[in-house]
Design a protein around this motif. Structure first.
Motif, PDB file in Angstrom:
ATOM      1  N   ASP A   1       6.850   8.411   8.366  1.00  0.00           N
ATOM      2  CA  ASP A   1       7.566   7.504   7.698  1.00  0.00           C
ATOM      3  C   ASP A   1       8.859   7.680   7.295  1.00  0.00           C
ATOM      4  OD1 ASP A   1       5.838   5.292   7.822  1.00  0.00           O
ATOM      5  OD2 ASP A   1       5.194   5.412   5.773  1.00  0.00           O
TER       6      ASP A   1
ATOM      7  N   ASN B   1       0.577   8.759   7.506  1.00  0.00           N
ATOM      8  CA  ASN B   1       2.170   8.374   6.614  1.00  0.00           C
ATOM      9  C   ASN B   1       2.496   9.080   5.500  1.00  0.00           C
ATOM     10  OD1 ASN B   1       0.376   7.199   4.470  1.00  0.00           O
ATOM     11  ND2 ASN B   1       1.130   5.560   4.380  1.00  0.00           N
TER      12      ASN B   1
ATOM     13  N   TRP C   1       6.623   2.785   2.420  1.00  0.00           N
ATOM     14  CA  TRP C   1       7.187   1.937   3.512  1.00  0.00           C
ATOM     15  C   TRP C   1       6.882   0.607   3.392  1.00  0.00           C
ATOM     16  CZ3 TRP C   1       6.373  -1.535   7.220  1.00  0.00           C
ATOM     17  CH2 TRP C   1       6.931  -1.353   8.393  1.00  0.00           C
ATOM     18  N   ARG C   2       5.956   0.168   2.843  1.00  0.00           N
ATOM     19  CA  ARG C   2       5.675  -1.437   2.826  1.00  0.00           C
ATOM     20  C   ARG C   2       6.665  -2.039   1.668  1.00  0.00           C
ATOM     21  NH1 ARG C   2       3.950  -3.626   6.456  1.00  0.00           N
ATOM     22  NH2 ARG C   2       2.554  -2.357   7.051  1.00  0.00           N
TER      23      ARG C   2
ATOM     24  N   PHE D   1       4.378   3.457  18.024  1.00  0.00           N
ATOM     25  CA  PHE D   1       3.603   4.117  17.363  1.00  0.00           C
ATOM     26  C   PHE D   1       2.996   5.454  17.877  1.00  0.00           C
ATOM     27  CE2 PHE D   1       2.681   0.215  14.648  1.00  0.00           C
ATOM     28  CZ  PHE D   1       3.608   0.410  13.767  1.00  0.00           C
TER      29      PHE D   1
ATOM     30  N   GLU E   1       0.823  -1.150   0.089  1.00  0.00           N
ATOM     31  CA  GLU E   1       0.157  -0.042  -0.026  1.00  0.00           C
ATOM     32  C   GLU E   1       0.786   1.209  -0.123  1.00  0.00           C
ATOM     33  OE1 GLU E   1       0.471  -1.943   2.514  1.00  0.00           O
ATOM     34  OE2 GLU E   1       0.910  -0.929   4.286  1.00  0.00           O
ATOM     35  N   SER E   2       2.069   1.119   0.423  1.00  0.00           N
ATOM     36  CA  SER E   2       2.839   2.583   0.585  1.00  0.00           C
ATOM     37  C   SER E   2       4.421   2.240   0.257  1.00  0.00           C
ATOM     38  CB  SER E   2       2.692   2.765   2.001  1.00  0.00           C
ATOM     39  OG  SER E   2       3.395   1.843   2.868  1.00  0.00           O
TER      40      SER E   2
ATOM     41  N   ASP F   1       6.296  -5.479  12.823  1.00  0.00           N
ATOM     42  CA  ASP F   1       5.783  -4.023  12.286  1.00  0.00           C
ATOM     43  C   ASP F   1       4.479  -3.736  13.302  1.00  0.00           C
ATOM     44  OD1 ASP F   1       4.275  -2.030  10.996  1.00  0.00           O
ATOM     45  OD2 ASP F   1       3.790  -3.225   9.343  1.00  0.00           O
ATOM     46  N   ARG F   2       3.521  -4.542  13.116  1.00  0.00           N
ATOM     47  CA  ARG F   2       2.261  -3.859  13.848  1.00  0.00           C
ATOM     48  C   ARG F   2       1.790  -4.968  14.943  1.00  0.00           C
ATOM     49  NH1 ARG F   2      -1.706  -2.093   8.638  1.00  0.00           N
ATOM     50  NH2 ARG F   2      -0.184  -0.827   7.930  1.00  0.00           N
TER      51      ARG F   2
ATOM     52  N   ARG G   1      -0.988   6.109  16.366  1.00  0.00           N
ATOM     53  CA  ARG G   1      -0.570   7.335  16.240  1.00  0.00           C
ATOM     54  C   ARG G   1      -1.650   8.650  16.450  1.00  0.00           C
ATOM     55  NH1 ARG G   1       1.987   5.452  10.581  1.00  0.00           N
ATOM     56  NH2 ARG G   1       3.815   4.508  11.400  1.00  0.00           N
TER      57      ARG G   1
HETATM   58  O1  GYE Z   1       3.677   3.889   8.508  1.00  0.00           O
HETATM   59  C1  GYE Z   1       2.615   2.983   6.426  1.00  0.00           C
HETATM   60  C2  GYE Z   1       2.114   1.544   6.223  1.00  0.00           C
HETATM   61  O2  GYE Z   1       2.774  -0.418   9.686  1.00  0.00           O
HETATM   62  C3  GYE Z   1       4.315   1.158  10.176  1.00  0.00           C
HETATM   63  O3  GYE Z   1       1.869   0.906   7.244  1.00  0.00           O
HETATM   64  C4  GYE Z   1       3.352   0.825   9.122  1.00  0.00           C
HETATM   65  C5  GYE Z   1       2.591   1.669   8.112  1.00  0.00           C
HETATM   66  C6  GYE Z   1       3.548   2.627   7.672  1.00  0.00           C
HETATM   67  O4  GYE Z   1       1.372   1.458   4.971  1.00  0.00           O
HETATM   68  O5  GYE Z   1       3.175   3.649   5.519  1.00  0.00           O
END
Ligand code: GYE
Length: 318
Positions: free
Chosen positions: A252, A224, A45-46, A138, A42-43, A119-120, A174
């Motif tokens: 991020d 993010n 970061w990912r 976070f 999705e990002s 991560d999560r 966050r």
């Molecule tokens: O900040 C975001 C990503 O879980 C830390 O997930 C991650 C977050 C990150 O899609 O960009």
């Protein structure tokens, strides 16, 4: 006498080897197999996180089975179940949302396959369902974003917030860290807050709607970089100057975010480190060997102003 000792030693060794073979542990060739259930792509970061995991598995000599859940919990659960069926040595995953994991984690526990969260976090009363959780704090990240706003605002300040995936640990934490911190100033108000699902298109869409419904926006807090980058497009399309007319804070510090920060379009970024691969492989080896590991491993992170981004950008690897 010496012969007796040698025979006895050989027996102990044999027992140890057999125990290893039957009680999980690494495969016959000594190679550890890890099943990794990733959130999605999705990002930025990912993408960096996936690359780090794939590269470090390779250099650690770990056989990686990798799946992408496209941000859907049901896909992650399916992937974890298939790793259990394949009898991998260790399962690692980054839970897309916090709740709803107890059943599948119990299945892994019963199959004696250790689980590492990366991560999560999950929200569960049973902490024995996973061996360790490697990732950022976070709440602290949200606090750092709030602190910058406290120190850098003047007069009444209207904030709009772009939230991450609903129910995800980084979105919940966050928001809390940021909200708790800005509370100490009665001048700062969050006038609208909505999910953009941690994606660039989500951030853009929600920001477009905010720009129509909110007459007076001073600051965007995007949870993010990607959502923040999407918001920049919406702000420019509305004829305003991001970083000047509307201040932008994100989390991020991936390359595109840092670029926009050094260009002056973003004002401040709180770092969240995606390069979790090496530490994850290290923990996996220890867990498979039956060694004790800390139940929580927190990643070290910093923050970036526009000036600091200019210095850091040339060396930014992701
Ligand atoms: O900040 C975001 C990503 O879980 C830390 O997930 C991650 C977050 C990150 O899609 O960009």
């Amino acid at each position: 006498m010496r012969k007796t000792i040698t025979t006895a030693l050989a027996a102990v060794l044999l027992t140890a080897l057999t125990a290893c073979g039957s009680g999980g542990g690494a495969a016959d060739d000594g190679k550890i197999t890890m099943g990794f259930a990733q959130v999605g792509a999705e990002s930025g970061w990912r993408t960096a996180n996936t690359k780090s995991i794939q590269e470090s598995a390779k250099s650690a000599g770990i056989d990686l089975k990798f799946s992408d859940a496209q941000q859907k919990q049901e896909n992650q659960i399916k992937a974890i179940r298939s790793y259990i069926q394949q009898k991998v040595d260790v399962i690692a995953f980054s839970p897309v949302v916090e709740t709803g994991w107890d059943n599948v984690l119990l299945e892994a526990k019963r199959a004696k396959i250790p689980v590492i969260l990366t991560d999560r976090a999950v929200d569960s009363d049973d902490e024995t369902l996973y061996k360790t959780f490697l990732g950022s704090d976070f709440i602290e990240e949200g606090k750092k974003a709030g602190k910058w706003l406290l120190d850098n605002h003047s007069g009444p300040t209207n904030v709009v917030e772009l939230e991450g995936t609903t129910g995800a640990a980084p979105a919940i934490d966050r928001k809390k860290g940021f909200g708790d911190t800005i509370k100490s100033s009665p001048e700062i108000k969050v006038v609208a807050s909505q999910t953009g699902d941690f994606t660039r298109s989500g951030g853009k869409q929600v920001m477009e709607a905010f720009l129509k419904s909110q007459p007076d926006i001073d600051v965007v807090f995007a949870q993010n970089d990607d959502m923040g980058l999407g918001a920049l497009e919406a702000i420019k399309a509305a004829g305003k100057k991001p970083g000047v007319d509307i201040k932008v804070i994100t989390i991020d510090a991936v390359h595109d975010g840092m670029q926009a920060l050094s260009n002056g379009e973003i004002n401040y970024i709180v770092e969240c480190n995606p390069l979790l691969g090496p530490q994850l492989m290290d923990l996996a080896k220890k867990v498979v060997a039956g060694e004790d590991v800390p139940h929580r491993v927190v990643t070290k992170e910093t923050t970036f102003t526009q000036e600091q981004a200019k210095t850091a950008l040339p060396d930014r690897k992701y």
